[in-house]
Design a protein around this motif. Sequence first.
Motif, PDB file in Angstrom:
ATOM      1  N   ARG A 337      22.697 -84.023 -38.986  1.00  0.00           N
ATOM      2  CA  ARG A 337      23.909 -83.913 -39.816  1.00  0.00           C
ATOM      3  C   ARG A 337      23.908 -84.999 -40.888  1.00  0.00           C
ATOM      4  N   PRO A 338      24.612 -84.751 -41.981  1.00  0.00           N
ATOM      5  CA  PRO A 338      24.727 -85.804 -42.997  1.00  0.00           C
ATOM      6  C   PRO A 338      25.283 -87.081 -42.361  1.00  0.00           C
ATOM      7  N   GLY A 339      24.758 -88.217 -42.760  1.00  0.00           N
ATOM      8  CA  GLY A 339      25.244 -89.487 -42.225  1.00  0.00           C
ATOM      9  C   GLY A 339      24.521 -89.945 -40.968  1.00  0.00           C
ATOM     10  N   ASP A 340      23.678 -89.067 -40.381  1.00  0.00           N
ATOM     11  CA  ASP A 340      22.908 -89.461 -39.192  1.00  0.00           C
ATOM     12  C   ASP A 340      21.778 -90.412 -39.567  1.00  0.00           C
ATOM     13  N   MET A 341      21.371 -91.176 -38.584  1.00  0.00           N
ATOM     14  CA  MET A 341      20.043 -91.787 -38.634  1.00  0.00           C
ATOM     15  C   MET A 341      19.145 -90.871 -37.806  1.00  0.00           C
ATOM     16  N   VAL A 342      17.848 -90.894 -38.099  1.00  0.00           N
ATOM     17  CA  VAL A 342      16.911 -90.192 -37.230  1.00  0.00           C
ATOM     18  C   VAL A 342      15.926 -91.234 -36.703  1.00  0.00           C
ATOM     19  N   TRP A 343      15.699 -91.175 -35.402  1.00  0.00           N
ATOM     20  CA  TRP A 343      14.837 -92.152 -34.738  1.00  0.00           C
ATOM     21  C   TRP A 343      13.644 -91.432 -34.121  1.00  0.00           C
ATOM     22  N   THR A 344      12.469 -92.025 -34.253  1.00  0.00           N
ATOM     23  CA  THR A 344      11.289 -91.412 -33.638  1.00  0.00           C
ATOM     24  C   THR A 344      10.450 -92.424 -32.870  1.00  0.00           C
ATOM     25  N   ASP A 345       9.897 -91.952 -31.766  1.00  0.00           N
ATOM     26  CA  ASP A 345       8.959 -92.729 -30.939  1.00  0.00           C
ATOM     27  C   ASP A 345       7.735 -91.846 -30.786  1.00  0.00           C
ATOM     28  N   THR A 346       6.619 -92.270 -31.345  1.00  0.00           N
ATOM     29  CA  THR A 346       5.472 -91.357 -31.441  1.00  0.00           C
ATOM     30  C   THR A 346       4.146 -92.105 -31.580  1.00  0.00           C
ATOM     31  N   GLY A 347       3.073 -91.428 -31.269  1.00  0.00           N
ATOM     32  CA  GLY A 347       1.756 -92.038 -31.452  1.00  0.00           C
ATOM     33  C   GLY A 347       0.657 -90.996 -31.432  1.00  0.00           C
ATOM     34  N   ALA A 348      -0.128 -90.965 -32.491  1.00  0.00           N
ATOM     35  CA  ALA A 348      -1.321 -90.109 -32.500  1.00  0.00           C
ATOM     36  C   ALA A 348      -2.411 -90.812 -31.703  1.00  0.00           C
ATOM     37  N   ALA A 349      -3.299 -90.028 -31.120  1.00  0.00           N
ATOM     38  CA  ALA A 349      -4.453 -90.595 -30.415  1.00  0.00           C
ATOM     39  C   ALA A 349      -5.723 -90.100 -31.084  1.00  0.00           C
ATOM     40  N   PHE A 350      -6.604 -91.030 -31.404  1.00  0.00           N
ATOM     41  CA  PHE A 350      -7.871 -90.656 -32.047  1.00  0.00           C
ATOM     42  C   PHE A 350      -9.019 -91.099 -31.161  1.00  0.00           C
ATOM     43  N   ASN A 351      -9.906 -90.161 -30.835  1.00  0.00           N
ATOM     44  CA  ASN A 351     -10.995 -90.456 -29.885  1.00  0.00           C
ATOM     45  C   ASN A 351     -10.458 -91.131 -28.633  1.00  0.00           C
ATOM     46  N   HIS A 352      -9.302 -90.675 -28.189  1.00  0.00           N
ATOM     47  CA  HIS A 352      -8.651 -91.140 -26.958  1.00  0.00           C
ATOM     48  C   HIS A 352      -7.933 -92.479 -27.107  1.00  0.00           C
ATOM     49  N   TYR A 353      -7.828 -93.026 -28.304  1.00  0.00           N
ATOM     50  CA  TYR A 353      -7.099 -94.288 -28.485  1.00  0.00           C
ATOM     51  C   TYR A 353      -5.746 -94.002 -29.125  1.00  0.00           C
ATOM     52  N   SER A 354      -4.695 -94.485 -28.489  1.00  0.00           N
ATOM     53  CA  SER A 354      -3.347 -94.087 -28.891  1.00  0.00           C
ATOM     54  C   SER A 354      -2.565 -95.203 -29.573  1.00  0.00           C
ATOM     55  N   ALA A 355      -1.898 -94.836 -30.654  1.00  0.00           N
ATOM     56  CA  ALA A 355      -0.919 -95.710 -31.292  1.00  0.00           C
ATOM     57  C   ALA A 355       0.428 -95.523 -30.591  1.00  0.00           C
ATOM     58  N   ASP A 356       1.386 -96.355 -30.906  1.00  0.00           N
ATOM     59  CA  ASP A 356       2.731 -96.236 -30.332  1.00  0.00           C
ATOM     60  C   ASP A 356       3.720 -96.859 -31.317  1.00  0.00           C
ATOM     61  N   ILE A 357       4.492 -96.007 -31.971  1.00  0.00           N
ATOM     62  CA  ILE A 357       5.316 -96.438 -33.104  1.00  0.00           C
ATOM     63  C   ILE A 357       6.745 -95.939 -32.957  1.00  0.00           C
ATOM     64  N   GLN A 358       7.725 -96.773 -33.308  1.00  0.00           N
ATOM     65  CA  GLN A 358       9.107 -96.301 -33.460  1.00  0.00           C
ATOM     66  C   GLN A 358       9.601 -96.678 -34.853  1.00  0.00           C
ATOM     67  N   ARG A 359      10.236 -95.711 -35.498  1.00  0.00           N
ATOM     68  CA  ARG A 359      10.820 -95.932 -36.808  1.00  0.00           C
ATOM     69  C   ARG A 359      12.165 -95.222 -36.879  1.00  0.00           C
ATOM     70  N   ASN A 360      12.978 -95.628 -37.861  1.00  0.00           N
ATOM     71  CA  ASN A 360      14.324 -95.083 -38.038  1.00  0.00           C
ATOM     72  C   ASN A 360      14.569 -94.869 -39.518  1.00  0.00           C
ATOM     73  N   ALA A 361      15.273 -93.791 -39.850  1.00  0.00           N
ATOM     74  CA  ALA A 361      15.592 -93.562 -41.260  1.00  0.00           C
ATOM     75  C   ALA A 361      16.927 -92.825 -41.374  1.00  0.00           C
ATOM     76  N   PRO A 362      17.689 -93.110 -42.447  1.00  0.00           N
ATOM     77  CA  PRO A 362      18.921 -92.344 -42.676  1.00  0.00           C
ATOM     78  C   PRO A 362      18.577 -90.957 -43.197  1.00  0.00           C
ATOM     79  N   VAL A 363      19.151 -89.931 -42.587  1.00  0.00           N
ATOM     80  CA  VAL A 363      18.820 -88.558 -42.975  1.00  0.00           C
ATOM     81  C   VAL A 363      19.111 -88.323 -44.454  1.00  0.00           C
ATOM     82  N   ASP A 364      20.200 -88.935 -44.959  1.00  0.00           N
ATOM     83  CA  ASP A 364      20.577 -88.740 -46.365  1.00  0.00           C
ATOM     84  C   ASP A 364      19.692 -89.529 -47.333  1.00  0.00           C
ATOM     85  N   GLY A 365      18.864 -90.405 -46.811  1.00  0.00           N
ATOM     86  CA  GLY A 365      17.957 -91.150 -47.682  1.00  0.00           C
ATOM     87  C   GLY A 365      18.452 -92.544 -48.033  1.00  0.00           C
TER      88      GLY A 365
END
Length: 507
Positions: A337-365
């Motif tokens: 919804r407008p005014g939300d923040m969006v939060w993510t916890d994620t990590g790609a794995a390459f050749n079995h090695y995994s990252a682990d990242i959290q970031r946050n952003a306002p949906v409206d920019g």
Amino acid sequence: MTFRLILIALSITVVPGVQPAADPVRAPSHGFSYDYAVEAALAAKIDVRRPDPRELRAIFAKRRARVIESIPDGAMLLFSVDRAQERRLEFQVPHSDNHDFIYLTGLDGLDSLNSALLLVPASNGAAGRLDEAPRDRVALFTSADPIAVAKRTGIADVRPFAELERELSVAMTDFRDWRITQVRRWPLAAALSRSWGENEKVLYLNYPRFFRLGEAEPSRLDTFARIQRFSPEMKILDSADILDRVRMLHDSWSLANLRRAVEITGDGVVEALRAARAGMTESEVMEIMDFVYRYHGATLGFPTSVRRQPATGAEEGPAIPEGWIEFVPRSGGAILRPGDMVWTDTGAAFNHYSADIQRNAPVDGTFTDEQRRLYSIALNVQKTVIGMVRPGVTWWELHDKAIAMLRDAGGYDEDYYYGIGHFIGMEVHDEGDYLIPLQAGMVLSIEQGVMKPGEARIAFEDDVLVTEDGYEWLSRSIPIEVDEIEQMMKTPSAFRGFVENRANSLQ
Ligand SMILES: [Mn+2]
């Protein structure tokens, strides 16, 4: 232990030319040779997308040598694990139980079905023939084509998996006879029986990781029990005691792949957050992130979480019983919804090695004043803790600093329920020794945030390499400062046309 020390002392006085203990600079406390500077320099030259097969074989040989160096009195038998074990506590990663085998051979997927790696150090007297000088022994038992596997791994001694049980049985049950009479016919069994017959019989086996008592037993445990029934004098130890320490200090291949995993994660996070807008669901944002990872040849280090964070706080999900985490999606159908923040916890794995990242952003920019205030509190803590990372610092010092800062900023320590971070590597929550001070070559995730109930959750997670004199913030390239986030959100997503067309066609 005492007995062995006496032998060493005697050998120094009696045998001329015997060297005293290993160089303390190269092998401080971990019991194997590891030089961070050498590994970092090698890592810089590796193209993880097109690695030189010869270099790769040398890297895996070096890993095996480190393990062999760590078990002077024993031998290690490491089984591949075809199927992920059910009901683990941790995130579901299909390769998880097989990581030790992959780590030491480079073999995964079909090439690793029904396989085992046997490591026997020369220091254990493992000669193939009695007139041969002892040498380190590496034998790979495979269900694939032994010639092809030998070529790919560079391991000279590759045998059919069906021979494993016979060779071990011979070595463990009849070593007194086999030592003399069968040297020529069965060199490995003879080598094993000789070393095991003359020393304490210590065998390191890979017990299931994440195993919980009270759950169904993996069939592998039957083999371990059988070994002990047939050879009750054998002392069986968990290979994780050795492998966790070896894997904790990252080598060239590991460092190069972790960097690539972080890079791909950054690409996915940026694309997905740029595409995020009011009206999309959490899952739709997540799918863009995951697509970018897969497009780059990566897999998921763990299931991606994307959650909307309204100013009044996200709705509480159900409590998840142990073992059920794999059945609970980490992103849902909630509509941004407008005014939300969006939060993510994620990590790609390459050749079995995994990252682990959290970031946050306002949906409206653009951040509201309150969002910016909370965001800046968490960001300040994150940068301070990352700035403390260097050899000699302990996990607790990092944790206590975060707690103190969150408390002083407004009592946010009370709702911060996790620890300041964890090791990352082949496992997103990698094994390692959390009680010893940090050392160059460790890679950490640093994670904390402001997460008061009734407010938007703002939490960061970054991947940090411990270097010789400090740290390298591996995930610094992923936007994190307020102006970087706002700039990122202003830049149109490569997926904009796709997202808008889909939204229109479904109306
Ligand atoms: Mn984490």
